[in-house]
Design a protein around this motif. Structure first.
Motif, PDB file in Angstrom:
ATOM      1  N   PHE A 291       0.816  -1.210   0.000  1.00 15.15           N
ATOM      2  CA  PHE A 291       0.000   0.000   0.000  1.00 15.15           C
ATOM      3  C   PHE A 291       0.850   1.260   0.000  1.00 15.15           C
ATOM      4  O   PHE A 291       2.011   1.242   0.377  1.00 15.15           O
ATOM      5  N   GLY A 292       0.238   2.374  -0.406  1.00 16.16           N
ATOM      6  CA  GLY A 292       0.944   3.633  -0.548  1.00 16.16           C
ATOM      7  C   GLY A 292       1.566   4.109   0.752  1.00 16.16           C
ATOM      8  O   GLY A 292       0.996   3.935   1.834  1.00 16.16           O
ATOM      9  N   LYS A 293       2.718   4.736   0.642  1.00 15.64           N
ATOM     10  CA  LYS A 293       3.442   5.189   1.830  1.00 15.64           C
ATOM     11  C   LYS A 293       2.750   6.359   2.523  1.00 15.64           C
ATOM     12  O   LYS A 293       2.957   6.588   3.713  1.00 15.64           O
ATOM     13  N   ASP A 294       1.936   7.110   1.806  1.00 16.54           N
ATOM     14  CA  ASP A 294       1.332   8.311   2.363  1.00 16.54           C
ATOM     15  C   ASP A 294      -0.112   8.116   2.822  1.00 16.54           C
ATOM     16  O   ASP A 294      -0.842   9.090   3.013  1.00 16.54           O
ATOM     17  N   ARG A 295      -0.549   6.870   3.009  1.00 18.84           N
ATOM     18  CA  ARG A 295      -1.929   6.633   3.427  1.00 18.84           C
ATOM     19  C   ARG A 295      -2.157   7.157   4.856  1.00 18.84           C
ATOM     20  O   ARG A 295      -1.240   7.205   5.672  1.00 18.84           O
ATOM     21  N   ASP A 296      -3.407   7.532   5.145  1.00 17.41           N
ATOM     22  CA  ASP A 296      -3.760   8.047   6.462  1.00 17.41           C
ATOM     23  C   ASP A 296      -3.683   6.937   7.504  1.00 17.41           C
ATOM     24  O   ASP A 296      -3.979   5.767   7.233  1.00 17.41           O
ATOM     25  N   ASN A 297      -3.315   7.324   8.714  1.00 15.12           N
ATOM     26  CA  ASN A 297      -3.262   6.382   9.848  1.00 15.12           C
ATOM     27  C   ASN A 297      -2.511   5.113   9.473  1.00 15.12           C
ATOM     28  O   ASN A 297      -2.965   3.987   9.725  1.00 15.12           O
ATOM     29  N   LYS A 298      -1.357   5.313   8.900  1.00 17.01           N
ATOM     30  CA  LYS A 298      -0.584   4.211   8.356  1.00 17.01           C
ATOM     31  C   LYS A 298      -0.159   3.214   9.435  1.00 17.01           C
ATOM     32  O   LYS A 298       0.376   3.584  10.473  1.00 17.01           O
ATOM     33  N   VAL A 299      -0.429   1.931   9.160  1.00 17.98           N
ATOM     34  CA  VAL A 299       0.108   0.809   9.925  1.00 17.98           C
ATOM     35  C   VAL A 299       1.006   0.032   8.977  1.00 17.98           C
ATOM     36  O   VAL A 299       0.628  -0.236   7.835  1.00 17.98           O
ATOM     37  N   ASP A 300       2.198  -0.337   9.433  1.00 28.64           N
ATOM     38  CA  ASP A 300       3.162  -0.965   8.533  1.00 28.64           C
ATOM     39  C   ASP A 300       3.926  -2.061   9.271  1.00 28.64           C
ATOM     40  O   ASP A 300       3.763  -2.262  10.478  1.00 28.64           O
ATOM     41  N   TRP A 301       4.745  -2.790   8.517  1.00 29.68           N
ATOM     42  CA  TRP A 301       5.646  -3.815   9.037  1.00 29.68           C
ATOM     43  C   TRP A 301       4.904  -4.990   9.681  1.00 29.68           C
ATOM     44  O   TRP A 301       5.443  -5.689  10.539  1.00 29.68           O
ATOM     45  N   ALA A 302       3.675  -5.246   9.310  1.00 26.41           N
ATOM     46  CA  ALA A 302       2.871  -6.276   9.988  1.00 26.41           C
ATOM     47  C   ALA A 302       3.438  -7.674   9.751  1.00 26.41           C
ATOM     48  O   ALA A 302       3.762  -8.047   8.627  1.00 26.41           O
ATOM     49  N   GLY A 303       3.552  -8.445  10.820  1.00 26.44           N
ATOM     50  CA  GLY A 303       4.053  -9.814  10.749  1.00 26.44           C
ATOM     51  C   GLY A 303       4.404 -10.329  12.127  1.00 26.44           C
ATOM     52  O   GLY A 303       3.968  -9.781  13.133  1.00 26.44           O
ATOM     53  N   HIS A 304       5.185 -11.404  12.173  1.00 24.56           N
ATOM     54  CA  HIS A 304       5.604 -12.035  13.441  1.00 24.56           C
ATOM     55  C   HIS A 304       4.371 -12.286  14.315  1.00 24.56           C
ATOM     56  O   HIS A 304       4.183 -11.678  15.365  1.00 24.56           O
ATOM     57  N   VAL A 322       3.891  -1.418  13.138  1.00 20.86           N
ATOM     58  CA  VAL A 322       4.291  -0.080  13.584  1.00 20.86           C
ATOM     59  C   VAL A 322       3.323   0.953  13.045  1.00 20.86           C
ATOM     60  O   VAL A 322       2.623   0.735  12.055  1.00 20.86           O
ATOM     61  N   ARG A 323       3.296   2.093  13.743  1.00 21.26           N
ATOM     62  CA  ARG A 323       2.503   3.246  13.304  1.00 21.26           C
ATOM     63  C   ARG A 323       3.458   4.432  13.147  1.00 21.26           C
ATOM     64  O   ARG A 323       3.713   5.168  14.102  1.00 21.26           O
ATOM     65  N   PRO A 324       4.010   4.620  11.964  1.00 23.17           N
ATOM     66  CA  PRO A 324       4.986   5.705  11.763  1.00 23.17           C
ATOM     67  C   PRO A 324       4.343   7.075  11.965  1.00 23.17           C
ATOM     68  O   PRO A 324       3.141   7.263  11.728  1.00 23.17           O
ATOM     69  N   ASN A 325       5.164   8.047  12.366  1.00 23.85           N
ATOM     70  CA  ASN A 325       4.643   9.404  12.492  1.00 23.85           C
ATOM     71  C   ASN A 325       4.629  10.093  11.125  1.00 23.85           C
ATOM     72  O   ASN A 325       4.853   9.459  10.090  1.00 23.85           O
ATOM     73  N   GLU A 326       4.383  11.404  11.119  1.00 23.94           N
ATOM     74  CA  GLU A 326       4.185  12.125   9.858  1.00 23.94           C
ATOM     75  C   GLU A 326       5.432  12.152   8.989  1.00 23.94           C
ATOM     76  O   GLU A 326       5.343  12.391   7.780  1.00 23.94           O
ATOM     77  N   LYS A 327       6.596  11.863   9.575  1.00 23.51           N
ATOM     78  CA  LYS A 327       7.821  11.798   8.790  1.00 23.51           C
ATOM     79  C   LYS A 327       8.272  10.362   8.542  1.00 23.51           C
ATOM     80  O   LYS A 327       9.398  10.125   8.109  1.00 23.51           O
ATOM     81  N   GLY A 328       7.381   9.428   8.834  1.00 25.99           N
ATOM     82  CA  GLY A 328       7.678   8.026   8.576  1.00 25.99           C
ATOM     83  C   GLY A 328       8.579   7.391   9.612  1.00 25.99           C
ATOM     84  O   GLY A 328       9.113   6.295   9.381  1.00 25.99           O
ATOM     85  N   ARG A 329       8.762   8.046  10.741  1.00 29.44           N
ATOM     86  CA  ARG A 329       9.654   7.529  11.769  1.00 29.44           C
ATOM     87  C   ARG A 329       8.890   6.720  12.808  1.00 29.44           C
ATOM     88  O   ARG A 329       7.713   6.951  13.069  1.00 29.44           O
ATOM     89  N   VAL A 330       9.611   5.780  13.419  1.00 31.33           N
ATOM     90  CA  VAL A 330       8.978   4.787  14.288  1.00 31.33           C
ATOM     91  C   VAL A 330       9.472   5.000  15.716  1.00 31.33           C
ATOM     92  O   VAL A 330      10.378   4.313  16.178  1.00 31.33           O
ATOM     93  N   ASN A 331       8.882   5.968  16.405  1.00 30.59           N
ATOM     94  CA  ASN A 331       9.323   6.281  17.763  1.00 30.59           C
ATOM     95  C   ASN A 331       8.597   5.460  18.820  1.00 30.59           C
ATOM     96  O   ASN A 331       9.147   5.221  19.893  1.00 30.59           O
ATOM     97  N   THR A 332       7.382   5.035  18.540  1.00 31.20           N
ATOM     98  CA  THR A 332       6.661   4.195  19.497  1.00 31.20           C
ATOM     99  C   THR A 332       7.086   2.738  19.390  1.00 31.20           C
ATOM    100  O   THR A 332       6.668   1.908  20.203  1.00 31.20           O
TER     101      THR A 332
END
Length: 574
Positions: A291-304, A322-332
Motif C-alpha cells: 500500500f501507498g506510503k502516504d496513506r492516512d493512519n498508516k500501519v506498517d511492518w505487519a508480521g511475526h 508499527v505506526r509511523p509518524n508524519e515523517k515516517g519515523r517509528v518512535n513508538t
C-alpha cells in the motif's frame, strides 16, 4: 576512644541521620509523573459499543506469542535488555489485559547488565501443555551465555522456574505439543554450512523434545522450510515459526521478509509435524507492504504473528506492526496488534490483514470493553498519573539491564532514585526508571526535588532509543551554580564514539521543586520546565525526534521515557 574513632562514629551517625530524614540532597526525589497521550487517530475514530482499539499493547511490545488454558489467555513479548525480561499479560477475553510483570525476573539467572539495549532476550514463544498441565516459555537470550532457554510453571500468575539451557542455535524458538503427548521445537536457523544462497537466506528447523529431561533430542533436527515460500524468489528472513494442529493436519506459520517494509506472515501445511510442508497458494496471509506510503493512519511492518482460538470458538491472531509518524519515523516502536482470523477454509487468513489496517476491531460476541478500568491496561488516548503512593510500583515501570529495585525507594514523600556511578550512554545498568512512549503526541511530566552537590551529579528525565541515541534533560552543577541542561546524544554509526551536544542550559534555583516535561507532536519534541508554580518555559526550542526512531537509531526498540539520576555525569556546560 581516640579522636579518629570518635570522628568515624560521628560520620556514621551523620550518614544514618541523613538517610533517616531524607536530608541527603544527592538523592533526587520524584513526587509525581503524569503521562498524557493524545493521538488524533483516536479522536477521528471514536469507539462504538461493540469495538475496541488495536494495537492492544501500545509502545514497544513486539514479537507477541499467545496461549490459553480454559478461558485464561497469556501473552508474552520481547523485552531486549529491559528488565524484567519477557513481559507477560493475562486476559479472559483477548480484549481486556492485565500486566503480570516479567517472566525472567531474577537477575542472578537473567542478567543483561553489559549488553546493548537491543540485546537481552527477544522473540519468545509460550505454550500450554494439557498433558502435564504446564506452561512453557521458550526464548533466545543474547546475554550471559544463555542462548536458547526454556522456563516452566503451573501458574503464570505465581512466577516461573529457572531457565533451562537448550542445546541448539538459531533464534525465535517455539514449542508445540501434539495430541499424542509428543513435543517439538521449531526455530529459525542458518542454512547448513556452505549452502547459504544469498543474504537473508534462512531456514526453519524442527527438533523432537524430551519432556522428562527438558532438552531437544540429539539427531532429530530437520530442516522443514528452506528459504521461505518460494526459494527461487530469494525470500529473506523466514523466522518466528509456530506449529498448530487442526482437523488432523499440521500448520506451520512463519514471518517472512524481515522486520521492516516487506514484513509478512505466511502459512504452510503438512500431514506430519516433520513435513514436508507445502505453502498455501494464497500467501501471504497478513502484510501491509503493498500500500501507498502516504496513506492516512498508516500501519506498517505487519508480521511475526501467533494464532489462538478465542471466545465463541473464533480464531484471532496477535502480531507486531508499527505506526509511523508524519515523517515516517517509528518512535513508538513495534507494537502488539490483534485481528480476527478466518479459518473456515483450508488455511487461516487474517481478516482485513491484506488491506490497510484500521484502528478499530469488533469485540468478540459477549465481551465488554473495560480497557483502562479497574486493573486493565488503558487503550487509545489516556492519562496516567503516578504519585508513587502505592507500596507496589506498577509493572509499566521498568529497569534497563537490571532490576529497578536496585536503585528505587518508595517513601512517604515520593520516589527516591539512588544514583549509580554510570551514565545513560554506557551499556551498563543505569539508575533510570523507564516508561514506554505509547503515543506520537504525548507529554511526560514529573516533579523533582534535587540539589546536586557537584558537576558529577545529575538528575532529571531522558528520552532514549538506545545508549547512543537519546536526550538528557536534567539538573546539575557548574562551579557553585545549579543549572538545567539539555543534551542530545547521537551515535553516528555502530562504531565510533557517541557525539554529544549541549543544546541549551540555564541557571536555576532549586530551593523549590522543579517540574520537567518532555512533549512530542509527531517528530517534533520539546523540553520545558516550571519553578514555583509558574508556567512552563521551553529550553532548547523544537527538536527532531529522529534519533529516537528505529529507522534512524537502528535496533529493535521504541523510545523509552525515564526518570534518571547519575553520579557519573559527563555533560560539560560552557
Amino acid at each position: 576512644m581516640s579522636n579518629k574513632g570518635q570522628s568515624v562514629l560521628f560520620m556514621i551517625l551523620l550518614a544514618f541521620i541523613f538517610k533517616a530524614t531524607g536530608q541527603n540532597k544527592n538523592i533526587p526525589l520524584f513526587t509525581e509523573v503524569i503521562y498524557q497521550g493524545n493521538d488524533q487517530v483516536y479522536k477521528d475514530y471514536p469507539l462504538a459499543d461493540n469495538e475496541f482499539y488495536s494495537p492492544i499493547l501500545q509502545g514497544c511490545y513486539p514479537d507477541p506469542a499467545i496461549t490459553k488454558k480454559g478461558d485464561d489467555y497469556y501473552m508474552v513479548c520481547s523485552s531486549f535488555a529491559m528488565f524484567p525480561g519477557v513481559p507477560i499479560f493475562h486476559s479472559k477475553d483477548l480484549v481486556n489485559w492485565t500486566d503480570l510483570g516479567g517472566v525472567l525476573d531474577d537477575v542472578s539467572e537473567f542478567n543483561p547488565h553489559n549488553t546493548g539495549i537491543s540485546g537481552g532476550v527477544y522473540a519468545p514463544g509460550i505454550t500450554y501443555n494439557p498433558h502435564n498441565d504446564t506452561f512453557y516459555m521458550i526464548v533466545t537470550a543474547f546475554s550471559g551465555g544463555l542462548g536458547n532457554i526454556i522456563v516452566k510453571t503451573k501458574d503464570p500468575k505465581q512466577g516461573w522456574g529457572s531457565p533451562i539451557k537448550l542445546g541448539f542455535g538459531g533464534i525465535d524458538p517455539s514449542i508445540f505439543f501434539d495430541d499424542d503427548g509428543k513435543a517439538y521445537v521449531v526455530h529459525n536457523d542458518a542454512p547448513d554450512k556452505g549452502k547459504e544462497l544469498y543474504s537473508g537466506h534462512r531456514v526453519i528447523k524442527i527438533w523432537e523434545y524430551d519432556l522428562e529431561n527438558d532438552k531437544v533430542i540429539h539427531g532429530t533436527d530437520k530442516i522443514i522450510v528452506d528459504g521461505g515460500v518460494d526459494l527461487s524468489k530469494k525470500p529473506i528472513w523466514i523466522e518466528a515459526p509456530h506449529l498448530y494442529k487442526k482437523d488432523g493436519s499440521y500448520y506451520l506459520m512463519c514471518a517472512e521478509g524481515g522486520t521492516g517494509g516487506w514484513h509478512s506472515e505466511v502459512i504452510f501445511k503438512s500431514d506430519s509435524p516433520k513435513g514436508p510442508f507445502i505453502p498455501a497458494p494464497s500467501n501471504p496471509i497478513l502484510t501491509q507492504r503493498y500500500f501507498g506510503k502516504d496513506r492516512d493512519n498508516k500501519v506498517d511492518w505487519a508480521g511475526h504473528a501467533d494464532l489462538i482460538e478465542g471466545p465463541n470458538g473464533e480464531y484471532y491472531g496477535v502480531f507486531l506492526a508499527v505506526r509511523p509518524n508524519e515523517k515516517g519515523r517509528v518512535n513508538t516502536g513495534r507494537e502488539t496488534f490483534i485481528l480476527p482470523v478466518d479459518w473456515s477454509g483450508e488455511y487461516p487468513v487474517f481478516v482485513n490483514g491484506l488491506v490497510p489496517i484500521e484502528p478499530k476491531v469488533k469485540l468478540p460476541k459477549g465481551v465488554m470493553n473495560k480497557t483502562g478500568q479497574d486493573s486493565f491496561l488503558p487503550n487509545g488516548n489516556f492519562t496516567i498519573v503516578e504519585n508513587f503512593t502505592s507500596n507496589k510500583l506498577d509493572y509499566r515501570w521498568i529497569g534497563l539491564r537490571g532490576p529497578r529495585e536496585e536503585f528505587i525507594e518508595i517513601t512517604k514523600k515520593g520516589l527516591k532514585i539512588q544514583p549509580f556511578e554510570t551514565h545513560i550512554k554506557e551499556a551498563k545498568p543505569t539508575s533510570t526508571l523507564f516508561h514506554r512512549q505509547q503515543h506520537d503526541n504525548f507529554s511526560f511530566t514529573t516533579t523533582l526535588q534535587y540539589q546536586p552537590q557537584s558537576e558529577k551529579d545529575l538528575a532529571g528525565v531522558v528520552a532514549l532509543q538506545n545508549e547512543g541515541s537519546n536526550y538528557v534533560f536534567g539538573i546539575t552543577k557548574k562551579g557553585k551554580d545549579t543549572y538545567l541542561v539539555l543534551e542530545r546524544n547521537k551515535w553516528p554509526g555502530r562504531k565510533g564514539p557517541v557525539i554529544s551536544e549541549v543544546i541549551a542550559s540555564t541557571k536555576i534555583d532549586v530551593k523549590s521543586p522543579v517540574k520537567l516535561k518532555i512533549s512530542a507532536k509527531g517528530d517534533d519534541y520539546s523540553f520545558s520546565y516550571a519553578i514555583n508554580g509558574s508556567a512552563f518555559e521551553n529550553l532548547g526550542g523544537t527538536l527532531s525526534g529522529d534519533i529516537l526512531s528505529t529507522d534512524v537509531a537502528g535496533g529493535f526498540t521504541g523510545c523509552l521515557l525515564g526518570l534518571y539520576a547519575t553520579s557519573a555525569n559527563d555533560i560539560v556546560i560552557d
